[in-house]
Design a protein around this motif. Structure first.
Motif, PDB file in Angstrom:
ATOM      1  N   THR A 188       0.841  -1.192   0.000  1.00  0.00           N
ATOM      2  CA  THR A 188       0.000   0.000   0.000  1.00  0.00           C
ATOM      3  C   THR A 188       0.879   1.246   0.000  1.00  0.00           C
ATOM      4  OG1 THR A 188      -1.720  -1.156   1.258  1.00  0.00           O
ATOM      5  CG2 THR A 188      -1.809   1.260   1.212  1.00  0.00           C
ATOM      6  N   PHE A 189       0.655   2.136  -0.968  1.00  0.00           N
ATOM      7  CA  PHE A 189       1.315   3.448  -1.001  1.00  0.00           C
ATOM      8  C   PHE A 189       0.584   4.314  -2.017  1.00  0.00           C
ATOM      9  CE2 PHE A 189       3.542   1.031  -4.271  1.00  0.00           C
ATOM     10  CZ  PHE A 189       3.574   1.928  -5.333  1.00  0.00           C
ATOM     11  N   LYS A 190       0.925   5.610  -2.015  1.00  0.00           N
ATOM     12  CA  LYS A 190       0.252   6.546  -2.909  1.00  0.00           C
ATOM     13  C   LYS A 190       1.161   7.724  -3.187  1.00  0.00           C
ATOM     14  CE  LYS A 190      -3.612   9.797  -3.052  1.00  0.00           C
ATOM     15  NZ  LYS A 190      -4.767  10.358  -2.302  1.00  0.00           N
ATOM     16  N   ILE A 191       1.254   8.120  -4.459  1.00  0.00           N
ATOM     17  CA  ILE A 191       1.936   9.350  -4.852  1.00  0.00           C
ATOM     18  C   ILE A 191       1.063  10.069  -5.866  1.00  0.00           C
ATOM     19  CG2 ILE A 191       4.254   8.430  -4.462  1.00  0.00           C
ATOM     20  CD1 ILE A 191       4.504   8.159  -7.531  1.00  0.00           C
ATOM     21  N   ASN A 192       1.239  11.392  -5.967  1.00  0.00           N
ATOM     22  CA  ASN A 192       0.494  12.199  -6.907  1.00  0.00           C
ATOM     23  C   ASN A 192       1.398  12.617  -8.063  1.00  0.00           C
ATOM     24  OD1 ASN A 192      -1.884  12.198  -5.271  1.00  0.00           O
ATOM     25  ND2 ASN A 192      -0.932  13.764  -3.960  1.00  0.00           N
ATOM     26  N   GLN A 193       0.787  13.182  -9.069  1.00  0.00           N
ATOM     27  CA  GLN A 193       1.563  13.657 -10.202  1.00  0.00           C
ATOM     28  C   GLN A 193       2.510  14.763  -9.751  1.00  0.00           C
ATOM     29  OE1 GLN A 193      -0.790  14.780 -13.578  1.00  0.00           O
ATOM     30  NE2 GLN A 193       0.912  15.780 -14.633  1.00  0.00           N
ATOM     31  N   GLY A 194       3.751  14.694 -10.221  1.00  0.00           N
ATOM     32  CA  GLY A 194       4.767  15.645  -9.812  1.00  0.00           C
ATOM     33  C   GLY A 194       5.606  15.168  -8.639  1.00  0.00           C
ATOM     34  N   GLU A 195       5.218  14.048  -8.025  1.00  0.00           N
ATOM     35  CA  GLU A 195       5.972  13.480  -6.910  1.00  0.00           C
ATOM     36  C   GLU A 195       6.694  12.215  -7.388  1.00  0.00           C
ATOM     37  OE1 GLU A 195       2.883  14.863  -3.345  1.00  0.00           O
ATOM     38  OE2 GLU A 195       2.889  12.797  -4.072  1.00  0.00           O
ATOM     39  N   ASN A 196       8.001  12.182  -7.137  1.00  0.00           N
ATOM     40  CA  ASN A 196       8.832  11.079  -7.632  1.00  0.00           C
ATOM     41  C   ASN A 196       9.053  10.057  -6.522  1.00  0.00           C
ATOM     42  OD1 ASN A 196       9.116  12.552 -10.052  1.00  0.00           O
ATOM     43  ND2 ASN A 196      10.802  13.731  -9.152  1.00  0.00           N
ATOM     44  N   LEU A 197       9.092   8.774  -6.914  1.00  0.00           N
ATOM     45  CA  LEU A 197       9.184   7.669  -5.962  1.00  0.00           C
ATOM     46  C   LEU A 197      10.402   6.819  -6.277  1.00  0.00           C
ATOM     47  CD1 LEU A 197       7.991   5.760  -3.750  1.00  0.00           C
ATOM     48  CD2 LEU A 197       6.707   4.653  -5.603  1.00  0.00           C
ATOM     49  N   LEU A 198      11.157   6.469  -5.237  1.00  0.00           N
ATOM     50  CA  LEU A 198      12.287   5.547  -5.351  1.00  0.00           C
ATOM     51  C   LEU A 198      11.939   4.258  -4.623  1.00  0.00           C
ATOM     52  CD1 LEU A 198      15.237   4.909  -6.156  1.00  0.00           C
ATOM     53  CD2 LEU A 198      15.926   5.894  -3.961  1.00  0.00           C
ATOM     54  N   ILE A 199      12.120   3.116  -5.295  1.00  0.00           N
ATOM     55  CA  ILE A 199      11.858   1.806  -4.709  1.00  0.00           C
ATOM     56  C   ILE A 199      13.185   1.099  -4.496  1.00  0.00           C
ATOM     57  CG2 ILE A 199      10.679  -0.405  -5.000  1.00  0.00           C
ATOM     58  CD1 ILE A 199       8.679   0.981  -6.808  1.00  0.00           C
ATOM     59  N   LEU A 200      13.493   0.789  -3.233  1.00  0.00           N
ATOM     60  CA  LEU A 200      14.738   0.115  -2.867  1.00  0.00           C
ATOM     61  C   LEU A 200      14.423  -1.234  -2.242  1.00  0.00           C
ATOM     62  CD1 LEU A 200      16.812   3.036  -1.248  1.00  0.00           C
ATOM     63  CD2 LEU A 200      17.037   2.098  -3.551  1.00  0.00           C
ATOM     64  N   GLY A 201      15.362  -2.156  -2.359  1.00  0.00           N
ATOM     65  CA  GLY A 201      15.202  -3.476  -1.763  1.00  0.00           C
ATOM     66  C   GLY A 201      16.233  -4.441  -2.317  1.00  0.00           C
ATOM     67  N   ARG A 202      16.389  -5.571  -1.619  1.00  0.00           N
ATOM     68  CA  ARG A 202      17.377  -6.553  -2.034  1.00  0.00           C
ATOM     69  C   ARG A 202      16.904  -7.284  -3.298  1.00  0.00           C
ATOM     70  NH1 ARG A 202      15.250 -11.427  -0.608  1.00  0.00           N
ATOM     71  NH2 ARG A 202      13.704 -11.440   1.086  1.00  0.00           N
ATOM     72  N   ASN A 203      17.810  -8.047  -3.850  1.00  0.00           N
ATOM     73  CA  ASN A 203      17.479  -8.810  -5.053  1.00  0.00           C
ATOM     74  C   ASN A 203      16.414  -9.856  -4.752  1.00  0.00           C
ATOM     75  OD1 ASN A 203      19.350  -7.437  -6.613  1.00  0.00           O
ATOM     76  ND2 ASN A 203      21.000  -8.879  -6.168  1.00  0.00           N
TER      77      ASN A 203
END
Length: 826
Positions: free
Chosen positions: A561-576
């Motif tokens: 669960t997450f939410k971003i709006n237009q103009g907001e940038n998201l970085l997804i991090l995690g192990r392989n």
């Protein structure tokens, strides 16, 4: 006066011509009388008909070429062309493509894909799988099932309607077969007549028979060539229909080419390994088309021969003789059929093993560099030997089976059946002593040739049984291909979870009826996708690997669960292996949404960048504008100068100096067709570099480094200018300084981007962070003071140095606080 002289001269010329024609006719009549040739006989008439029909066909063919050439010169001028018309002709409702032919372009029209037709055809395959299960069945039922499959392919693809061009070819082939058999009867009679005249020492009649023989030769050769032409033409038409039908399904916007890897059939009979689909769609379709077209010739010709020869021989040897011959054919043929190996199974196994051997060698070609680095030659060689030995063992088994069956087949078909022919053809002579010697010889020659022709027709009919077995095997593979394509093309494709492979049977408006009728449907696709959303939102979404287990399959993430709006940038991090790329697959709808709610922008507003930089066979311009063509690029108002600017923005401007221009193609032998069109009142030269494949020795992957390939993909992002960009490891091969420059540029151009990466240094360019820890643990947070952002790397380094310089003061202050807290008050 002059006019009168001209009239007299014309009349004189006409009279002279009439005299010449009369003399030639008298001379020909004299020759005909000398050789005792009848101008109205069948050999002469057939010869004249063949000559006239050939001349007429050549005349019509050349006339059509002239008309098409004139039409192209008049109506297809470059000044009248438009970019849109090169790809879609609204007047004919078809697509036009340019095909290279003798240093020029041929416009080939392809009918548009009819979705209603394929949805209707899908019902036919559903009904077939429901009515014809995979349980154990007898050999007779297998043959009937083969005919049912062949009928489905025939009715849906090969000849979908009665008035079809292929029906005309089949009718022409049938007429040619009948004419060929009739010619054989005439030649047989002529053969007996020549032998009789030779024995009777009738020189003029013998010479006439030889002339008739040469006259017969032309129409006979004409008919034989016509049969071969119609057979090849029919095979090509069958192959064209199948290839277009399969490609329309395979390359459909529903991404069947991707979903095929997840399609699993509950029935073993219709299971298909998607790794070998290239063999199904190339070699198998070719073999099926050729086998089916040849089957009409291999079965039709001997069948027509048997009927005609039997009817004619009945008048010579009687009904009892014909019945005896047919009974001998029937019993010996049944004996051969009983002892015939299962050529269907042999062919299917051989095709499967050949596919494995071909694909493994293709794997060696694609990964030769990596294998060389790891020095894996020995183990790869052992694998190749094992695969080849399996194929060799099957070939040995096939050869042995054909050898033992061939001994029996040759004895019966080549010797036993002709012996019956000699016996029955000699009976009328032995039982009728009133015939003269010449008439007996003629009768025996005619009967013998007809009997041998019947024996040959019967043997060819028996030989066709092996071809029929091979056709049965390849028909199974083509039917399996079409069935799996329709299953993956299903609007409600369930990724392997479904009744007989069709997932639409699991879709019900009532959840109660779904659980009662199909308990496994509870594990189906029940998520909701909302488009045209101004941002990206995940609500209680499980990330599950698609499989036949559906929602009970391997779960990578639970209730994301997450939410971003237009103009907001998201970085997804995690192990392989945690499921970062799987989130990208969910957003792009490559993977099913088994539960939860996914809200995302319109598909036309999103641009995806995969982890692997995909550069296809084309020019440098094509790499930037992919998947558009140069014509579509010009329609959007872009020019080559704009593309050169994008290359400079990502630091690849030097490629223009290295390769010369945007028209550069890695393969020098590739076809670069050009055409001049009027675009925005300006004449532009269009290069179509997608038709040539060259020698394959060079490609963009070998000409560019990993970092250059990733930069070229970023140039592609700049060209398309989508509002949302989703990037999967987009800069892992690019140096840190250029990585910062690229993300700074994307922020300046106000892209909304979602980045999947391992580099935590990219946090400063994003507004939110999604940290994936485990299947049930993730953290979504806003990037604030605790996750400081910096304009560039130098400022971040200065910040870290200042923090380190204050570290000792912080330690001293910590000691003071501990001392104060542990001491007593004064």
């Amino acid at each position: 006066m002059e006019m009168g002289e001209k009239v007299m001269n014309s009349a004189l010329s006409v009279s002279v011509l009439r005299d010449v024609v009369t003399r030639l006719r008298l001379k020909n009549n004299h020759v005909f009388r000398l050789l005792n040739i009848n101008p109205n006989s069948k050999p002469v008439l057939l010869f004249l008909v063949s000559i006239s029909s050939s001349s007429l066909i050549v005349l019509v063919y050349n006339l059509m070429k002239v008309v098409n050439y004139t039409k192209q010169r008049i109506f297809d001028k470059p000044e009248m062309s438009s970019p849109r018309r090169q790809f879609y002709n609204k007047s004919t409702e078809c697509r036009e493509i340019n095909v290279p032919y003798k240093n020029r372009n041929l416009k080939v029209k392809i009918d548009r894909m009819n979705q209603d037709r394929y949805e209707h055809d899908k019902l036919t395959f559903k009904r077939f799988t429901r009515e014809n299960g995979s349980e154990g069945i007898s050999e007779l039922v297998v043959e009937s099932k083969f005919l049912k499959k062949l009928f489905v392919i025939w009715r849906l693809v090969l000849i979908p309607k009665v008035l079809h061009p292929n029906s005309t070819i089949l009718l022409g082939q049938l007429l040619c077969l009948i004419a060929r058999t009739w010619m054989s009867l005439l030649v047989t009679k002529l053969d007996g007549q020549i032998v009789r005249d030779l024995i009777g020492l009738r020189g003029r009649s013998f010479l006439r028979g030889i002339i008739y023989w040469f006259l017969f030769a032309f129409p006979a050769s004409y008919i034989n060539s016509g049969i071969k032409f119609l057979t090849h033409r029919l095979a090509l038409n069958f192959r064209t229909n199948l290839v277009r039908y399969c490609h329309d399904l395979y390359m459909d916007p529903r991404m069947v080419y991707y979903k095929m890897q997840f399609n699993g059939n509950q029935s073993e009979m219709y299971k298909m390994d998607s790794n070998y689909i290239d063999q199904y769609m190339t070699e198998d379709i070719k073999k099926f088309s050729n086998s089916l077209a040849s089957m009409f010739l291999n079965v039709g010709k001997p069948t027509v021969d048997l009927i005609f020869f039997a009817v004619y021989l009945r008048d010579n040897i009687g009904s009892i003789g014909i019945a005896g011959i047919l009974m001998c054919y029937f019993f010996t043929g049944s004996y051969l059929k009983k002892h015939s190996p299962n050529f269907n199974k042999i062919w299917k196994t051989k095709t499967h093993l050949e596919g494995i051997y071909y694909n493994y060698n293709l794997n060696l070609i694609k990964n030769c560099e990596e294998i060389s680095f790891y020095q894996g030659t020995v183990i790869e060689k052992n694998k190749v030997h094992k695969i080849f030995n399996n194929l060799l063992s099957h070939f040995t088994t096939e050869i042995n089976a054909k050898f033992h069956y061939g001994l029996l087949e040759e004895y019966i078909l080549k010797y036993a059946w002709p012996a019956f022919g000699y016996f029955f053809s000699g009976l009328p002579i032995l039982l009728n002593y009133n015939l003269s010697e010449s008439d007996s010889i003629k009768s025996f020659i005619v009967n013998k040739r007809l009997m041998l022709s019947m024996a040959d027709a019967g043997s060819r009919l028996m030989y066709s049984i092996k071809d029929l077995s091979s056709l049965s095997g390849v028909t199974d593979r083509i039917f399996t291909l079409l069935l799996n394509l329709h299953q993956a093309h299903d609007q409600n494709f369930q990724y392997g979870l479904g009744v007989n492979g069709f997932g639409s049977q699991l879709k019900f408006t009532s959840f109660a009826s779904r659980s009662i009728l199909y308990p496994n449907a509870q594990a189906g696709i029940n998520g909701t996708i909302q488009t045209s959303y101004p941002g990206l939102r995940f609500e209680q979404i499980p990330v599950i690997v698609p499989s036949s287990e559906g929602a009970n399959g391997t779960k990578l993430l639970s209730r994301l669960t997450f939410k971003i709006n237009q103009g907001e940038n998201l970085l997804i991090l995690g192990r392989n292996g945690i499921g970062k790329t799987s989130i990208l697959r969910l957003i792009s709808e490559l993977w099913p949404l088994y539960d939860g709610l996914l809200s995302k922008p319109s598909p036309n507003d999103i641009f995806y960048v995969s982890q692997k930089s995909y550069l296809f066979n084309g020019s440098l311009r094509d790499q930037i504008i992919y998947p558009l063509s140069q014509i579509q690029m010009l329609e959007k108002g872009y020019s080559d100068e704009d593309l050169e600017g994008y290359l400079n923005d990502v630091g690849l401007g030097y490629l223009l100096d290295r390769f010369g221009s945007l028209d550069y193609h890695p393969n020098e032998t590739a076809t670069m067709l050009s055409d001049e069109l009027i675009v925005n009142d300006k004449k532009v030269k269009i290069y179509n570099s997608n038709l040539g494949f060259g020698d394959g020795k060079k490609n963009w992957d070998t000409l560019l480094s990993g970092g250059e390939r990733q930069k070229l993909i970023i140039a592609r992002v700049l060209f398309h200018q989508k509002r949302f960009v989703i990037l999967d490891e987009p800069t892992n091969a690019i140096s840190y300084d250029y990585e910062d420059a690229i993300f700074e540029m994307m922020k300046a151009k106000k892209f909304t981007f979602i980045t999947i990466s391992h580099r935590e240094t990219l946090i400063k360019y994003h507004d939110y962070l999604l940290q994936l820890n485990s299947a049930n643990s993730f953290e979504f947070k806003k990037v604030d003071g605790g996750l400081r952002t910096f304009d560039n790397v130098e400022k971040e380094i200065d910040f870290l140095k200042s923090e380190l310089s204050d570290l000792e003061q912080v330690k001293e202050r910590k000691k003071e606080l501990v001392s104060l807290l542990s001491g007593s008050e004064e």
